[in-house]
Scaffold this motif. Structure first.
Motif, PDB file in Angstrom:
ATOM      1  N   VAL A 195       0.824  -1.166   0.076  1.00  0.00           N
ATOM      2  CA  VAL A 195       0.057   0.054  -0.169  1.00  0.00           C
ATOM      3  C   VAL A 195       0.847   1.373  -0.032  1.00  0.00           C
ATOM      4  O   VAL A 195       0.603   2.219  -0.875  1.00  0.00           O
ATOM      5  CB  VAL A 195      -1.088  -0.107   1.326  1.00  0.00           C
ATOM      6  CG1 VAL A 195      -1.697   1.204   1.299  1.00  0.00           C
ATOM      7  CG2 VAL A 195      -1.726  -1.230   1.137  1.00  0.00           C
ATOM      8  N   ARG A 196       2.002   1.327   0.898  1.00  0.00           N
ATOM      9  CA  ARG A 196       2.938   2.282   0.652  1.00  0.00           C
ATOM     10  C   ARG A 196       3.583   2.524  -0.661  1.00  0.00           C
ATOM     11  O   ARG A 196       3.454   3.771  -0.952  1.00  0.00           O
ATOM     12  CB  ARG A 196       3.992   2.065   1.729  1.00  0.00           C
ATOM     13  CG  ARG A 196       5.074   3.002   1.952  1.00  0.00           C
ATOM     14  CD  ARG A 196       5.934   2.636   3.039  1.00  0.00           C
ATOM     15  NE  ARG A 196       7.085   3.465   2.995  1.00  0.00           N
ATOM     16  CZ  ARG A 196       8.460   2.868   3.592  1.00  0.00           C
ATOM     17  NH1 ARG A 196       8.435   1.796   4.059  1.00  0.00           N
ATOM     18  NH2 ARG A 196       9.362   4.102   3.586  1.00  0.00           N
ATOM     19  N   VAL A 197       3.682   1.375  -1.319  1.00  0.00           N
ATOM     20  CA  VAL A 197       4.429   1.724  -2.502  1.00  0.00           C
ATOM     21  C   VAL A 197       3.545   2.216  -3.567  1.00  0.00           C
ATOM     22  O   VAL A 197       3.625   3.207  -4.404  1.00  0.00           O
ATOM     23  CB  VAL A 197       5.024   0.453  -3.220  1.00  0.00           C
ATOM     24  CG1 VAL A 197       5.281   0.330  -4.639  1.00  0.00           C
ATOM     25  CG2 VAL A 197       6.121  -0.041  -2.468  1.00  0.00           C
ATOM     26  N   ALA A 198       2.088   1.888  -3.637  1.00  0.00           N
ATOM     27  CA  ALA A 198       1.083   2.512  -4.482  1.00  0.00           C
ATOM     28  C   ALA A 198       0.838   3.927  -4.132  1.00  0.00           C
ATOM     29  O   ALA A 198       0.772   4.513  -5.019  1.00  0.00           O
ATOM     30  CB  ALA A 198      -0.136   1.449  -4.348  1.00  0.00           C
ATOM     31  N   ALA A 199       0.693   4.310  -2.817  1.00  0.00           N
ATOM     32  CA  ALA A 199       0.185   5.505  -2.573  1.00  0.00           C
ATOM     33  C   ALA A 199       1.666   6.407  -2.812  1.00  0.00           C
ATOM     34  O   ALA A 199       1.641   7.621  -3.494  1.00  0.00           O
ATOM     35  CB  ALA A 199       0.183   5.602  -1.200  1.00  0.00           C
ATOM     36  N   LYS A 223      -4.828   3.216  -5.994  1.00  0.00           N
ATOM     37  CA  LYS A 223      -5.515   2.162  -5.659  1.00  0.00           C
ATOM     38  C   LYS A 223      -5.389   0.849  -5.883  1.00  0.00           C
ATOM     39  O   LYS A 223      -5.741  -0.226  -5.222  1.00  0.00           O
ATOM     40  CB  LYS A 223      -7.158   2.473  -6.466  1.00  0.00           C
ATOM     41  CG  LYS A 223      -7.636   3.869  -5.798  1.00  0.00           C
ATOM     42  CD  LYS A 223      -9.055   4.092  -6.685  1.00  0.00           C
ATOM     43  CE  LYS A 223      -9.868   5.143  -6.126  1.00  0.00           C
ATOM     44  NZ  LYS A 223     -10.884   5.337  -6.815  1.00  0.00           N
ATOM     45  N   ALA A 224      -4.177   0.453  -6.643  1.00  0.00           N
ATOM     46  CA  ALA A 224      -3.748  -0.686  -6.773  1.00  0.00           C
ATOM     47  C   ALA A 224      -2.882  -0.988  -5.730  1.00  0.00           C
ATOM     48  O   ALA A 224      -1.376  -1.264  -5.925  1.00  0.00           O
ATOM     49  CB  ALA A 224      -2.969  -0.845  -7.995  1.00  0.00           C
ATOM     50  N   SER A 225      -3.214  -0.998  -4.525  1.00  0.00           N
ATOM     51  CA  SER A 225      -2.682  -1.345  -3.324  1.00  0.00           C
ATOM     52  C   SER A 225      -1.683  -2.745  -3.252  1.00  0.00           C
ATOM     53  O   SER A 225      -1.251  -2.811  -2.433  1.00  0.00           O
ATOM     54  CB  SER A 225      -3.557  -1.252  -1.997  1.00  0.00           C
ATOM     55  OG  SER A 225      -4.681  -2.051  -2.182  1.00  0.00           O
ATOM     56  N   GLY A 226      -2.379  -3.600  -3.973  1.00  0.00           N
ATOM     57  CA  GLY A 226      -1.762  -4.887  -3.739  1.00  0.00           C
ATOM     58  C   GLY A 226      -0.845  -5.313  -5.091  1.00  0.00           C
ATOM     59  O   GLY A 226      -0.541  -6.444  -5.521  1.00  0.00           O
ATOM     60  N   ILE A 227      -0.254  -4.319  -5.696  1.00  0.00           N
ATOM     61  CA  ILE A 227       0.591  -4.393  -6.796  1.00  0.00           C
ATOM     62  C   ILE A 227       1.876  -5.277  -6.480  1.00  0.00           C
ATOM     63  O   ILE A 227       2.401  -6.340  -7.071  1.00  0.00           O
ATOM     64  CB  ILE A 227       0.830  -3.133  -7.264  1.00  0.00           C
ATOM     65  CG1 ILE A 227       1.721  -3.224  -8.768  1.00  0.00           C
ATOM     66  CG2 ILE A 227       1.569  -2.018  -6.512  1.00  0.00           C
ATOM     67  CD1 ILE A 227       0.937  -3.964  -9.879  1.00  0.00           C
TER      68      ILE A 227
END
Length: 372
Positions: free
Chosen positions: A124-128, A171-175
């Motif tokens: 989530v941190r990476v996506a944000a 929003k792709a928090s699980g990438i």
């Protein structure tokens, strides 16, 4: 209460400076843009999430052998008590072995939950952070004068680039979690298939064929889904552009009495967008339904082949261990074609972002980096 301060590594200005330095080496397309904002600008967070995801999957791979050892020991002790034959080990030794296996399963569960939480938090941190980097880059690009700036394409396009395309990446928090799953599936799938073959024999092929059929259908649906995603984004651009024109010319529209005409144009644009959104939702629901139905059929087909075709007794140890391995196989095989869905969802937006940032010179980005 006030929100906690961002760490120094997650500051948007710092992330953008790294992105600008990378852009100074070359522009590139959609794939390179994703690699830069997801990995190269924040390697430590990405690798922390990725490694925790691998530890989680490794602990899951250890569950079926431990479960089989526990069930075999319990079944051997029950058989010895029922038939009255002396067991290979004394009663105390068998109970001690079972307790050790239960303890290992419990510790493995604790490790799995901890790694999963750490992996998801960092993902989530990476996506944000990727979204923050792109928003700052788009804002910087919109300030450039003349045709070089993306603001020349209209307020609606700029709004959708920030609120839709860049936000979709956020929003792709699980990438990163997906990347860990996908790479682990490539490495662990041969081991899982071999264990299933040893345990079930020819019946393992039935479950493999069922899952492959499901994945093939998902691939065809993803091929249909990609142009729908792109068409939806273009329809949103049109609607956003019309709304921007209405806001800018509201006084002139009222003076000339054109409210009804503009209302018709906005209604048609919104209806076109809703049609694209409806078709996309139907395709996504169909893909999910087909996948779930076929995955439910895998254990039934496998055990039917084991008992009816191979004429073997389905013991609790074989059944529960097979279910654990089938779940591992289903996760690996289903994850591999899942990249098509990720590509269908993110690649159109990444192409739009790369195309919007492409006309901007690398030197402009690099020189502006220090003043963010």
């Amino acid at each position: 209460a006030e929100l906690p301060r961002l760490s120094r590594a997650d500051q948007p200005a710092r992330l953008f400076r790294r992105f600008a330095q990378l852009r100074a080496r070359g522009r590139g397309g959609a794939v390179r843009l994703l690699a830069r904002v997801l990995f190269w600008t924040q390697r430590r967070a990405f690798l922390a999430s990725f490694c925790c995801g691998w530890l989680f999957l490794l602990s899951m791979l250890l569950d079926p052998p431990l479960l089989q050892r526990l069930l075999d020991a319990a079944q051997a002790r029950e058989t010895a008590q029922r038939t009255g034959t002396p067991p290979d080990k004394d009663e105390g030794g068998m109970l001690s072995e079972e307790l050790v296996v239960v303890l290992l399963l419990s510790l493995n569960m604790l490790l799995r939950v901890s790694c999963m939480e750490l992996c998801w938090f960092n993902s989530v941190r990476v996506a944000a952070n990727a979204r923050a980097t792109l928003v700052v880059a788009l804002f910087r690009a919109a300030l450039l004068p003349g045709e070089a700036g993306i603001s020349s394409g209209g307020q609606g396009q700029l709004t959708n680039l920030m609120a839709t395309d860049a936000d979709k990446l956020g929003k792709a928090s699980g990438i990163v979690w997906f990347a860990a799953n996908w790479s682990w599936a490539l490495l662990s799938l041969p081991i899982i298939l071999w264990q299933l073959w040893v345990l079930l024999g020819w019946s393992a092929i039935l479950s493999i064929l069922t899952l492959l059929l499901c994945n093939q259908l998902q691939w065809h649906i993803a091929q249909i889904q990609m142009p729908k995603v792109k068409a939806l984004q273009e329809a949103r651009d049109v609607r956003g552009s019309l709304l921007g024109q209405v806001v800018k010319g509201a006084r002139l529209i009222k003076l000339r009495g054109c409210e009804e005409a503009w209302a018709v144009r906005l209604t048609r644009a919104r209806e076109a967008e809703l049609r694209q959104l409806r078709d996309l939702r139907y395709l996504s629901a169909t893909s999910s339904l087909i996948s779930n139905l076929l995955s439910l059929a895998v254990p039934a087909v496998t055990f039917a082949g084991y008992t009816l075709l191979q004429r073997k007794l389905l013991t609790p140890a074989v059944a529960f261990t097979a279910l654990a391995w089938i779940e591992q196989m289903r996760r690996s095989i289903s994850t591999l074609p899942g990249v098509y869905g990720v590509v269908a969802t993110l690649l159109p937006s990444a192409e739009r972002l790369a195309r919007a940032l492409d006309p901007i010179g690398a030197s402009a980005h690099f020189s502006a980096a220090g003043s963010v």
